[in-house]
Write an enzyme that holds these catalytic residues in place. Structure first.
Site, mmCIF file in Angstrom:
data_model
loop_
_atom_site.group_PDB
_atom_site.id
_atom_site.type_symbol
_atom_site.label_atom_id
_atom_site.label_comp_id
_atom_site.label_asym_id
_atom_site.label_seq_id
_atom_site.Cartn_x
_atom_site.Cartn_y
_atom_site.Cartn_z
ATOM 1 N N LYS A 19 34.384 116.247 41.059
ATOM 2 C CA LYS A 19 33.893 117.417 40.627
ATOM 3 C C LYS A 19 35.196 117.885 40.872
ATOM 4 O O LYS A 19 35.034 119.924 40.193
ATOM 5 C CB LYS A 19 33.112 118.070 42.015
ATOM 6 N N ASN A 20 36.036 117.897 42.144
ATOM 7 C CA ASN A 20 37.059 118.969 42.178
ATOM 8 C C ASN A 20 38.821 119.265 40.891
ATOM 9 O O ASN A 20 39.193 120.229 41.551
ATOM 10 C CB ASN A 20 37.634 118.686 43.665
ATOM 11 N N CYS A 112 31.576 129.348 55.588
ATOM 12 C CA CYS A 112 30.940 128.185 55.388
ATOM 13 C C CYS A 112 30.562 127.210 56.416
ATOM 14 O O CYS A 112 30.687 127.245 57.348
ATOM 15 C CB CYS A 112 32.180 127.484 54.703
ATOM 16 N N ARG A 117 36.713 129.592 56.112
ATOM 17 C CA ARG A 117 37.465 129.438 54.870
ATOM 18 C C ARG A 117 38.242 130.449 54.550
ATOM 19 O O ARG A 117 37.941 130.937 53.100
ATOM 20 C CB ARG A 117 36.867 128.621 53.576
ATOM 21 N N ASP A 303 37.468 115.079 52.918
ATOM 22 C CA ASP A 303 36.135 115.164 52.232
ATOM 23 C C ASP A 303 35.531 113.428 52.742
ATOM 24 O O ASP A 303 34.679 113.124 52.412
ATOM 25 C CB ASP A 303 36.134 115.241 50.788
ATOM 26 N N ARG A 395 25.484 118.906 45.041
ATOM 27 C CA ARG A 395 26.374 119.872 45.027
ATOM 28 C C ARG A 395 27.366 118.832 43.887
ATOM 29 O O ARG A 395 28.231 119.041 43.113
ATOM 30 C CB ARG A 395 26.313 120.129 46.003
HETATM 31 N N1 EPU Z 1 43.388 127.493 54.089
HETATM 32 C C1 EPU Z 1 43.686 129.037 54.608
HETATM 33 N N2 EPU Z 1 43.879 130.386 53.516
HETATM 34 C C2 EPU Z 1 44.073 129.851 52.448
HETATM 35 C C3 EPU Z 1 42.939 128.707 51.995
HETATM 36 C C4 EPU Z 1 42.848 127.528 53.127
HETATM 37 O O1 EPU Z 1 44.553 129.266 55.600
HETATM 38 O O2 EPU Z 1 44.083 131.176 51.876
HETATM 39 C C5 EPU Z 1 42.994 126.586 55.159
HETATM 40 C C6 EPU Z 1 41.451 126.309 54.942
HETATM 41 O O3 EPU Z 1 41.065 127.386 56.005
HETATM 42 C C7 EPU Z 1 41.928 125.078 55.545
HETATM 43 C C8 EPU Z 1 42.820 124.660 55.060
HETATM 44 O O4 EPU Z 1 43.224 125.516 54.442
HETATM 45 O O5 EPU Z 1 41.673 124.433 56.452
HETATM 46 C C9 EPU Z 1 42.268 123.740 53.443
HETATM 47 O O6 EPU Z 1 42.202 124.311 52.711
HETATM 48 P P1 EPU Z 1 42.164 123.960 51.211
HETATM 49 O O7 EPU Z 1 42.405 125.852 50.867
HETATM 50 O O8 EPU Z 1 42.788 122.855 50.174
HETATM 51 O O9 EPU Z 1 41.145 123.451 50.884
HETATM 52 P P2 EPU Z 1 39.663 124.251 49.120
HETATM 53 O O10 EPU Z 1 41.029 124.276 48.328
HETATM 54 O O11 EPU Z 1 39.086 125.519 49.518
HETATM 55 C C10 EPU Z 1 39.581 121.246 48.645
HETATM 56 C C11 EPU Z 1 38.146 121.602 48.317
HETATM 57 C C12 EPU Z 1 37.291 120.365 49.535
HETATM 58 C C13 EPU Z 1 38.280 119.868 50.313
HETATM 59 C C14 EPU Z 1 39.686 120.600 50.244
HETATM 60 C C15 EPU Z 1 40.726 119.827 50.895
HETATM 61 C C16 EPU Z 1 37.458 122.127 45.772
HETATM 62 C C17 EPU Z 1 36.846 122.627 45.041
HETATM 63 N N3 EPU Z 1 37.163 121.874 47.227
HETATM 64 O O12 EPU Z 1 39.027 123.222 49.683
HETATM 65 O O13 EPU Z 1 36.250 119.992 48.721
HETATM 66 O O14 EPU Z 1 37.793 119.380 51.043
HETATM 67 O O15 EPU Z 1 40.233 121.344 48.596
HETATM 68 O O16 EPU Z 1 41.422 119.042 50.375
HETATM 69 O O17 EPU Z 1 38.122 121.779 45.816
HETATM 70 C C18 EPU Z 1 33.834 118.945 49.541
HETATM 71 O O18 EPU Z 1 34.421 118.534 48.129
HETATM 72 O O19 EPU Z 1 33.172 119.078 49.583
HETATM 73 C C19 EPU Z 1 35.157 120.377 49.593
HETATM 74 C C20 EPU Z 1 34.965 120.669 50.256
#
Ligand code: EPU
Length: 420
Positions: A19-20, A112, A117, A303, A395
């Site tokens: 998915k991701n 969230c 987030r 995850d 999802r």
């Molecule tokens: N963060 C910030 N600022 C930003 C972006 C992120 O502070 O601009 C923080 C977040 O709050 C968190 C950390 O950085 O504490 C890591 O977040 P990240 O941005 O890596 O998360 P994401 O890219 O939004 C993806 C996956 C998530 C997975 C995370 C971490 C997708 C669609 N989602 O989210 O997947 O947990 O990376 O590996 O790729 C799931 O599939 O259940 C899921 C939540």
């Protein structure tokens, strides 16, 4: 969903596409007017939302048995709130829209359940490429007269950002000059997206390390790509094997994506056999508690945290689980406690004292991975567990109930499947 616990799982399960990985790859189709073909796309509600967003932006989208075809000949740059609000990953259309059209408007994702987030790192990256970012009326407007390569540090308080790295890569591939991303995420999903961008003609180096270098090009073209297997679905089934299995094989996977989980399961006393595209878990003899911390890849994945908490609830002794990526991602603990788990949360560390037997109870799913954890706990519980709000599980898991039932579980859906 009603899970009748206490049955032994056995056999093999085929893992779907990630998915991701698929979500940002679908967004990448916005970067070209050409025809794009993506294979091994899982049938999930999050994917359905992304395809709806692409259609609403003006793309021609076709989907048949795991193959999605997209042609983004003429596109709009504004994604409507009604659909964007359903999925936080919609933010990953910002990068490609900015790259191709120099403009994008997307609703700011709300709160969230797994914690705050923010997307500040994505937005700062766009600004460093020369865009102006404005938040007005709940929408983010990103505009640029021209995009200029820059050095951007994407390492935040909780480590690198996965979707942020994808977003900046997708904007920078069409910028003038060279972009260096420092503190880039190294997750396999980021590598898969970069491979797609390179197939489209982008020039990217250092993928899979914390420093990615992108030389901007003038134009990108279409591609055909097969999405990598979902390492989180694979990990969830391995934990199902650990919690309720005798001998279970997950197939169609890339074992090296699961190293941290395999180490943890081995340390807990499970036997694991890895082959080129499969892993078999066998449960023999006594099990040991674990002390796990979630970390960016190649560390233990956030995850899989909830699912491992479910397993540790059933292993005698004292385990700990510390969440470093989303420190508030512990909504599942209260529900696991309703099933008899003995868990105490202190800050971002859960102390889990294994119990001899979990018992079935009515519980509520709060998010995707929390719902998977409840299904796993229910497999090991005595009596039936009724899980409500299971739409969360659809999802991110393609037919988890059907796949588990094939392995010997007894799971019923008491309301019909969501059809997309
Ligand atoms: N963060 C910030 N600022 C930003 C972006 C992120 O502070 O601009 C923080 C977040 O709050 C968190 C950390 O950085 O504490 C890591 O977040 P990240 O941005 O890596 O998360 P994401 O890219 O939004 C993806 C996956 C998530 C997975 C995370 C971490 C997708 C669609 N989602 O989210 O997947 O947990 O990376 O590996 O790729 C799931 O599939 O259940 C899921 C939540």
């Amino acid at each position: 969903m009603i899970v009748h616990g206490g049955r032994t799982l056995q056999g093999e399960v085929f893992i779907s596409g990630s998915k991701n990985s698929a979500l940002p790859i679908l967004a990448a189709t916005l970067l070209t007017r050409d025809h794009c073909i993506i294979e091994n796309v899982p049938d999930l509600s999050d994917i359905h939302y992304m395809l709806t967003i692409l259609s609403m932006l003006g793309c021609e989208v076709e989907r048949a048995s795991g193959v999605v075809q997209v042609k983004a000949s003429h596109i709009k740059t504004e994604a409507p709130y009604e659909i964007v609000r359903k999925m936080r990953a919609s933010v990953c259309i910002l990068g490609p829209l900015l790259g191709r059209e120099h403009a994008a408007t997307v609703s700011l994702p709300g709160g969230c359940v797994i914690g705050d987030r923010p997307i500040d790192l994505h937005l700062r990256g766009f600004e460093e490429l020369g865009a102006t970012v404005q938040v007005k009326g709940g929408d983010i407007h990103v505009l640029a007269s021209h995009l200029q390569g820059a050095t951007i540090n994407l390492r935040g308080k909780y480590g690198p950002t996965v979707l942020g790295t994808g977003n900046i890569m997708m904007a920078a591939v069409l910028a003038d000059g060279m972009t260096v991303i420092e503190g880039a995420a190294e997750e396999p999903e980021v590598i898969d997206l970069a491979e797609v961008l390179m197939k489209m003609g982008a020039k990217i180096h250092g993928v899979g390390t914390s420093r990615i270098v992108i030389e901007g090009v003038k134009e990108l073209h279409g591609f055909t790509h097969t999405v990598i297997p979902d390492r989180i679905e694979a990990g969830t089934f391995l934990i199902a094997g650990a919690i309720a299995g005798k001998k279970l094989t997950v197939r169609h996977i890339i074992p090296k994506h699961l190293d941290a989980l395999l180490r943890a399961l081995q340390e807990a006393g499970f036997d694991l056999t890895s082959k080129k595209e499969s892993i078999t878990i066998t449960s023999n003899g006594p099990k040991k508690p674990l002390h796990i911390e979630t970390l960016p890849f190649p560390g233990f994945a956030t995850d899989l945290q909830a699912q491992l908490c479910a397993m540790l609830s059933t292993i005698e002794g004292v385990s700990t689980m510390t969440e470093h990526i989303f420190p508030q991602r512990f909504m599942h603990l209260a529900e696991l406690k309703r099933m008899g788990a003995n868990i105490e949360l202190n800050g971002a560390t859960a102390t889990i004292i294994g119990v001899h037997q979990l018992s079935g109870a009515p519980v509520m799913a709060s998010d995707l991975r929390a719902s998977a954890a409840l299904v796993l706990a229910a497999l090991a519980a005595d009596g039936p567990t009724e899980i409500s709000r299971v739409y969360h599980i659809d999802r991110g898991y393609e037919g988890i109930d059907k796949k588990l039932n094939k392995l010997g579980a007894r799971i019923e859906r008491v309301s019909p499947d969501i059809s997309f």
